[in-house]
Scaffold this active site. Sequence first.
Site, PDB file in Angstrom:
ATOM      1  N   HIS A 196       0.915  -1.372   0.021  1.00 38.78           N
ATOM      2  CA  HIS A 196      -0.042   0.080  -0.025  1.00 38.78           C
ATOM      3  C   HIS A 196       1.033   1.351   0.028  1.00 38.78           C
ATOM      4  O   HIS A 196       0.341   2.313   0.604  1.00 38.78           O
ATOM      5  CB  HIS A 196      -0.753  -0.120   1.329  1.00 38.78           C
ATOM      6  CG  HIS A 196      -2.019  -0.917   1.229  1.00 38.78           C
ATOM      7  ND1 HIS A 196      -2.695  -1.350   2.378  1.00 38.78           N
ATOM      8  CD2 HIS A 196      -2.265  -2.009   0.498  1.00 38.78           C
ATOM      9  CE1 HIS A 196      -3.525  -2.229   1.909  1.00 38.78           C
ATOM     10  NE2 HIS A 196      -3.279  -2.618   0.832  1.00 38.78           N
ATOM     11  N   TYR A 197       2.094   1.148  -0.391  1.00 40.57           N
ATOM     12  CA  TYR A 197       2.887   2.378  -0.470  1.00 40.57           C
ATOM     13  C   TYR A 197       2.202   3.485  -1.447  1.00 40.57           C
ATOM     14  O   TYR A 197       1.595   3.158  -2.401  1.00 40.57           O
ATOM     15  CB  TYR A 197       4.257   1.929  -0.944  1.00 40.57           C
ATOM     16  CG  TYR A 197       4.618   1.236  -2.427  1.00 40.57           C
ATOM     17  CD1 TYR A 197       4.580   2.056  -3.497  1.00 40.57           C
ATOM     18  CD2 TYR A 197       4.479  -0.189  -2.093  1.00 40.57           C
ATOM     19  CE1 TYR A 197       4.668   1.137  -4.546  1.00 40.57           C
ATOM     20  CE2 TYR A 197       4.590  -0.864  -3.604  1.00 40.57           C
ATOM     21  CZ  TYR A 197       4.591  -0.206  -4.824  1.00 40.57           C
ATOM     22  OH  TYR A 197       4.620  -0.892  -5.836  1.00 40.57           O
TER      23      TYR A 197
END
Length: 585
Positions: A524-525
């Site tokens: 989920h960067y």
Amino acid sequence: MKSDAIAFLSCVFLPRSEMAEIGKPALHITLFFFFMSFQTYRGEAGPKYSFLHQAKSGPADRLEYDYIVIGGGTSGCPLAATLSKNYTVLLLERGGTPYGNKNISNEASFIETLSDTSPSSASQRFISEDGVINARARVLGGGSCLNAGFYTHASADYIAETGWDAKLVNESYDWVEKVVVNEPVMLQWQSAMRDGLLEVGVEPFNGYTFDHVYGTKIGGSIFDQSGHRHSAADLLRYSEPDNLTVLLHATVHRILFKYKGRKIPKAHGVVFQDGTGKKHRVYLKKDPKSEIVISAGALGSPQLLILSGVGPSEQLKSLGINMMVEQPLVGQGMSDNPMNAIFVPSPVPVEISLIRVVGITRLGTYIEGASGSNFAGVATDFGMLSPQTVQPKQKTPEAIAKAIETLKALPTSSFRGGFLLEKVIGPVSKGDLKVISRNPGKNPKVKFNYFKDPEDLRRCVEGLKTIEKVIDSKAFSRFRYAGLSVQNMMNITAGYPMNLLPRHSNDSVSLEQYCKDTVMTIWHYHGGCRTNEVVDSDYRVIGADGLRVIDGSTFHSSPGTNPQATVMMLGRYMGIKIIGERSED
């Protein structure tokens, strides 16, 4: 050979008394990283898109477009589909098609794409400067072709804080959901986790919903009931085929700018390379409203801006790139939601399941879970062989291949159980990205600074405490061995190197140390081109004309428990907004 491996690996982490309790086969979960079992492929060839071409053939019909979208990923596909209803669009994707790829399409093969390190893989591995193994998509459909499939909206507060039109947001979510989202099947493991969360106070039960609300809920899934993945690439069926050209294996090297006689440079073209190494140039139409949109993701978008001369002056100078726009905040504010997990070996068979249920706590963490079997061999392919299995100095290709062969030969019953995981809500810790090569295929250096801020560490500890309670709950009791303590489950989990960080003793480490030792990514960067820093509230690059960035790189924090729904929504949302802007002029 198999029995020797079993005997050796079974005694690595637990004393003989606990080996007797759970039996030798179940101990092989020390080899797990993450999961999925092998199943017979039931996939499909996919839609027959007439506008899909290999880049080596060059642009199919035209050299000038109203819009050029760079990146056919989670946001790029819905954006291109929407814009094509009114305008000519070229969509450039550096990867291939997901259709016909069983590892992408089949839920049971989820981890195999991530473990594939070949140059043609849909997943390009990168290791952050923190030492955490991660992946970026290299396929039409982007991250929605690699992820665990969970689908849920951003919270109402997130939407309000971002300044989005709530009505259009909901309409855009609905547009996505008609094509890619399904209600998941709830079997025993996921049901037990749901009931365990409620039993330990993660209330109320909100049922099946996309809404982001406190308590426990069942979310949507982009896997259908037969285990077949639907991705953002499926949203291209909304497009106007005569107006859309999609080129695969088209790696963009830089954006071309006009700047003579202008106050600020204007993007007007793109240089890309096809699969044979040949370079091509394509341009925008002369219409001043035509634009280039970068939708290359949290690594790709800041990387491409820098390669095009938009970024920090010192970095551009070090790369020998002429500066078009000095933008010191490109690559800044990088963040990733840290994940930590505890593996629970099960005395009974468990179903194959990816994320179905989430507990949204008031303690700053989300609780999710997954189950499966016989995926240790895939875990070794993912590049993280246990040091107890192959010592670092002995990690020759031959030794690794032999270990993989041995581990894959172990019986399915040796790998029975699942994970309960927690991830931190909107980490305070931030990092940065630096481009180290002018080759767009080479990963930039990125550091997320996991747990640098003490608040993130506190949240991780609270999440692990909640997981401990769920494991000890009555609802979850059938899926755990009565004589195996949670501490020893943590020891087993920590025994497998999930990152490249230094290891600490597994004996009763603190929860704080466990968080640091076992931190992983949940993919989920975000950040690097954040709104009101690199782009304005309409996603236009500040200091340049004719150029926007529309994807997760613009986020200050990750929306909801999982971002893919909101990233797909954003592509549709901004497509409608852009069309509206032009019709008003």
